[in-house]
Design an enzyme around this catalytic site. Structure first.
Site, PDB file in Angstrom:
ATOM      1  N   SER A  12      -5.067   6.221   0.248  1.00  0.00           N
ATOM      2  CA  SER A  12      -4.883   4.778   0.334  1.00  0.00           C
ATOM      3  C   SER A  12      -3.843   4.416   1.387  1.00  0.00           C
ATOM      4  CB  SER A  12      -4.457   4.217  -1.028  1.00  0.00           C
ATOM      5  OG  SER A  12      -4.188   2.837  -0.925  1.00  0.00           O
ATOM      6  N   LYS A  13      -4.304   3.864   2.508  1.00  0.00           N
ATOM      7  CA  LYS A  13      -3.372   3.430   3.548  1.00  0.00           C
ATOM      8  C   LYS A  13      -2.665   2.138   3.138  1.00  0.00           C
ATOM      9  CE  LYS A  13      -6.471   5.283   7.095  1.00  0.00           C
ATOM     10  NZ  LYS A  13      -7.294   4.963   8.267  1.00  0.00           N
ATOM     11  N   ARG A  14      -3.311   1.364   2.277  1.00  0.00           N
ATOM     12  CA  ARG A  14      -2.725   0.079   1.882  1.00  0.00           C
ATOM     13  C   ARG A  14      -1.435   0.267   1.091  1.00  0.00           C
ATOM     14  NH1 ARG A  14      -8.052  -3.418  -0.067  1.00  0.00           N
ATOM     15  NH2 ARG A  14      -9.119  -3.455   1.955  1.00  0.00           N
ATOM     16  N   PHE A  24       1.612   7.380   5.343  1.00  0.00           N
ATOM     17  CA  PHE A  24       2.024   7.309   6.745  1.00  0.00           C
ATOM     18  C   PHE A  24       3.220   8.224   7.000  1.00  0.00           C
ATOM     19  CE2 PHE A  24      -0.007   3.151   5.992  1.00  0.00           C
ATOM     20  CZ  PHE A  24      -1.010   3.226   6.955  1.00  0.00           C
ATOM     21  N   GLY A  84       0.716   2.433   1.663  1.00  0.00           N
ATOM     22  CA  GLY A  84       1.772   2.803   2.594  1.00  0.00           C
ATOM     23  C   GLY A  84       2.386   4.157   2.327  1.00  0.00           C
TER      24      GLY A  84
END
Length: 504
Positions: A267-269, A274, A271
Site C-alpha cells: 500500500s503506497k497510500r 517508501f 506511506g
C-alpha cells in the site's frame, strides 16, 4: 542523439559485461517494489562486471512530479546501489531522461511510417470514448477498432491539410514469435488478437512507454531488460517493434510482484513502503536490501544478514521463481538489529554511528540537566559496544528505557529503603567496591563481585539487591543487567548516583 535513426544502424556495442537499466517514472517517491527491481538489475550487472543505468521515464507529463527524479536517485545512492550512468552522473548514452530525447522518438516514428509499420490516427477522443462504452455495454474488453489503419495516402493527406489532430499507432501483426524469458521461460502473446493497434506517439509529441523503451533500450545498448511481471504480456508487442525496426532485441526477464505477507498489494497510500520513510526512521539500507531479497527468490537459500557484497556473489537470476514474493515488514527490526550490530563492530562505520548518536542525544535531552560528558566520544562508543545486538534502531538508545544513560535519575533514599532496609549498607558496599577498582570494569568480574557483596548483607536477597541498584542507577525497574549499567556508566558515575540517591 547524433546517431541517425533512419539508417537503422546498430547501437554502439556494450562493454565486456551486460548493460541493464532501471526505468522509474518520476510520479512519486521510490518504494520497496521499485527498490527490488533496481536491486536485481544492480546485482546482475555487478556480478558480471556490467553497467547499471538509471533512466528516468518522464513521458507522462500530467503525473510527473517536480523533484521526484532527484529523489529517486538520492534513494538509490542511500541504498548503496548507485547507478553507473544516470541524469546526475551522465554517461556516453545520454540524455538519461526521456523528455530530453523527443527528437529521437519522432525520428523513430518517421521510420515506421515510411515502412508502413505505423500510421497516423485521426480518431477524436469522443469517438474513442464511444468505442469504449460500446465494448463495456457488450461486456467486452475495450480496444481500438483499427479504423485509421485503412486510410489511403490521399485520405491521410486531406486530413493533414485540414489541420486535424493525430497520433501515431503501431500496426500489430499476427504470428508473434515466442521468446524465452529468463524467469518465466518460453512465452508469447498474440496481441493482435486481443488488442487494437497501440498509440506509440501522442498528439503532444511525447512517446508512449512501448516506443520509448524499445528505442532507448536499443540506443543505450541495453543487453538485458529485467522489469516487473506486469510488462510480460506487452513483451510480444515490443518484439514486434524490434522486428519492424530491424533491431536485435535484448534478453527479457520479468520479476514477480512484491506483496504484503497476506498476499495483498503493497500500500503506497499508507506511506509505509517508501524508502524515505525507512531512512527517516533510522533503518539501515543493508537491512532493506536484505529483507527484500530474503522474502523472495534468486538465491540458493534464505539467509538473514547478507551484506551487499554477499548479495552480489550469491545472486542467481535462474533461481528467481514465478511466485510472488511475500514481504513481512514486521521482521524488519530484527533484520536491522543484525546489520546495526555489524556496523557497531566495524571501526569505520562505528565512528559514523557515534556522531549520529551524539546528535540524537543532544536533540532529545539537550534541554534537560544533562552532563556534557555523556557526549564524549569514548562514552558514546562504550554505550554502542555494550548495547550491540540488543537494539534494533540507533534511536532506541534515546528512548525512555535508556534515558539513564544521558540524564541522572531522581531517586530518593526512601525509595531505596522500600526495597531493602539495608539500603545504606548496600550503598556503602558498592561504593567500596567501585573505589577499589584499579583495572577496567568487566561484566564477568562485576557479576562475581556483586554476588560476593550480597553475601555480606544480613537479609537482603540477591534479586532485591539488583532491584535496588537498578533503581539507584537508572530510576527504572527494568533494563540491561546491573553489571552492564555499571560498566557503561563507569565507577565515578556509579558512585555519584549512589551517593546522590542515599543523600536525598
Amino acid at each position: 542523439m547524433a546517431r541517425a535513426v533512419r539508417a537503422l544502424g546498430g547501437a554502439a556495442g556494450p562493454g565486456p559485461g551486460p548493460r541493464v537499466r532501471f526505468g522509474p517514472s518520476p510520479t512519486g517517491r521510490l518504494h520497496l517494489g521499485g527498490l527490488r527491481t533496481a536491486l536485481c538489475n544492480f546485482l546482475f550487472a555487478r556480478q558480471r562486471r556490467g553497467a547499471f543505468v538509471l533512466r528516468i521515464e518522464d513521458t507522462d507529463r500530467l503525473r510527473a512530479l517536480r523533484g521526484a527524479a532527484d529523489g529517486i536517485e538520492d534513494m538509490l545512492e542511500w541504498a548503496g546501489i548507485a547507478p553507473d550512468e544516470s541524469p546526475r552522473r551522465g554517461g556516453a548514452f545520454g540524455p538519461y531522461q526521456q523528455s530530453q530525447r523527443l527528437d529521437l522518438y519522432r525520428q523513430a516514428c518517421d521510420v515506421l511510417l515510411d515502412r508502413g509499420a505505423a500510421y497516423r490516427c485521426f480518431c477524436t477522443p469522443q469517438r474513442l470514448q464511444l468505442l469504449k462504452k460500446e465494448a463495456l455495454r457488450n461486456q467486452q474488453t475495450p480496444r481500438y477498432d483499427n479504423r485509421c489503419r485503412h486510410l489511403t495516402p490521399k485520405e491521410v493527406a486531406e486530413k493533414l491539410s485540414q489541420g486535424l489532430d493525430w497520433v501515431v499507432r503501431f500496426r500489430l501483426e499476427r504470428g508473434v514469435e515466442p521468446f524465452q524469458d529468463l524467469v518465466y521461460g518460453w512465452n508469447k502473446h498474440e496481441v493482435a488478437e486481443v488488442e487494437g493497434d497501440p498509440v506509440i506517439l501522442k498528439g503532444d509529441g511525447f512517446p508512449t512507454y512501448h516506443l520509448a523503451n524499445v528505442v532507448d533500450d536499443h540506443y543505450m545498448a541495453i543487453s538485458h531488460v529485467l522489469r516487473g511481471t506486469e510488462w510480460l504480456t506487452s513483451t510480444s508487442k515490443h518484439l514486434l517493434l524490434y522486428k519492424a525496426f530491424g533491431w536485435d532485441p535484448p534478453q527479457f526477464g520479468h520479476l514477480p510482484l512484491l506483496l504484503n505477507k497476506d498476499g495483498a498489494k503493497l500500500s503506497k497510500r499508507q506511506g509505509d513502503v517508501f524508502l524515505e520513510r525507512f531512512a527517516q526512521d533510522g533503518y539501515l539500507p543493508e537491512a532493506l536490501l536484505d529483507i527484500i531479497t530474503n522474502c523472495g527468490s534468486g538465491f540458493a537459500e534464505k539467509q538473514m544478514g547478507r551484506t551487499l557484497e554477499e548479495l552480489i556473489s550469491q545472486f542467481e537470476i535462474g533461481r528467481i521463481t514465478t511466485h510472488s514474493a511475500l514481504l513481512d515488514l514486521e521482521k524488519l527490526p530484527e533484520f536491522n538489529r543484525v546489520h546495526l550490530a555489524r556496523h557497531i563492530e566495524n571501526e569505520e562505520l562505528r565512528q559514523k554511528l557515534i556522531r549520529e548518536l551524539q546528535s540524537l542525544v543532544e536533540c532529545v535531552y539537550g534541554d534537560q540537566q544533562m552532563d556534557k560528558e555523556v557526549l564524549e566520544k569514548e562514552y558514546v562508543e562504550q554505550v554502542l559496544l555494550m548495547r550491540k545486538g540488543h537494539i534494533s534502531l540507533l534511536k532506541d538508545l534515546v528512548s525512555c528505557d535508556y534515558a539513564y544513560l544521558w540524564v541522572r535519575p531522581s531517586v530518593s533514599r526512601e525509595q531505596l529503603q522500600t526495597i531493602s532496609a539495608e539500603a545504606d549498607d548496600l550503598g556503602k558496599l558498592v561504593l567500596g567496591l567501585m573505589e577499589r577498582q584499579t583495572a577496567v570494569l568487566t561484566m564477568e568480574e562485576l557479576n562475581k563481585d556483586l554476588r560476593n557483596l550480597q553475601k555480606q548483607t544480613r537479609e537482603t536477597k540477591y534479586s532485591s539487591m539488583m532491584k535496588l541498584l537498578r533503581l539507584a542507577l537508572s530510576g527504572q525497574q527494568h533494563g540491561p543487567s546491573v553489571a552492564e549499567m555499571m560498566v557503561t556508566l563507569g565507577p565515578r558515575e556509579v558512585c555519584g548516583r549512589i551517593r546522590k540517591a542515599l543523600s536525598s
